[in-house]
Design an enzyme around this catalytic site. Structure first.
Site, PDB file in Angstrom:
ATOM      1  N   CYS A 114     -11.568  -0.108   5.709  1.00  0.00           N
ATOM      2  CA  CYS A 114     -12.310  -1.133   4.958  1.00  0.00           C
ATOM      3  C   CYS A 114     -12.605  -0.644   3.537  1.00  0.00           C
ATOM      4  CB  CYS A 114     -13.592  -1.439   5.727  1.00  0.00           C
ATOM      5  SG  CYS A 114     -14.880  -2.264   4.805  1.00  0.00           S
ATOM      6  N   CYS A 152     -16.319  -0.569   2.630  1.00  0.00           N
ATOM      7  CA  CYS A 152     -16.964   0.529   3.365  1.00  0.00           C
ATOM      8  C   CYS A 152     -16.773   1.854   2.624  1.00  0.00           C
ATOM      9  CB  CYS A 152     -16.378   0.669   4.765  1.00  0.00           C
ATOM     10  SG  CYS A 152     -16.599  -0.775   5.822  1.00  0.00           S
TER      11      CYS A 152
END
Length: 102
Positions: free
Chosen positions: A31, A34
């Site tokens: 991600c 993230c």
């Protein structure tokens, strides 16, 4: 003492959140937001005290996701003495995270 950011697994979560204030970040290694949030949290850790910051890999701890109703990443949950006090989804900026922890 400044906070640190450390990785834990789902089995450790209950014990970690049981006392004090803890920020838990659920993330995925694939991600993009993230990955950016990792740098933001490291920066936040330098300026907050009396808070534990932990991260849990979304893909490796699916059992804990259902228990805490985490359905997307990144998701951050602040716990105080084992109780959820705030939750946000998505990439957040340093001022917002510091406000969550105050």
């Amino acid at each position: 003492m400044p906070a640190t950011v450390r990785e834990i697994n789902g089995a450790e979560l209950e014990q970690v959140i049981s006392t004090g204030k803890v920020l838990v970040k659920f993330y995925s290694k694939t991600c993009g937001p993230c990955k950016m949030l990792k740098f933001v949290l490291n920066d936040v850790a330098k300026v907050v005290d009396d808070v534990e910051i932990v991260t849990i890999d979304f893909d490796e701890n699916k059992d804990i996701l259902e228990k805490y109703a985490v359905s997307s990443y990144p998701t951050m949950i602040v716990f105080k003495d084992g109780k959820e006090v705030e939750r946000v989804k998505g990439l957040q900026q340093k001022p917002k995270i510091i406000q969550m922890l105050s």
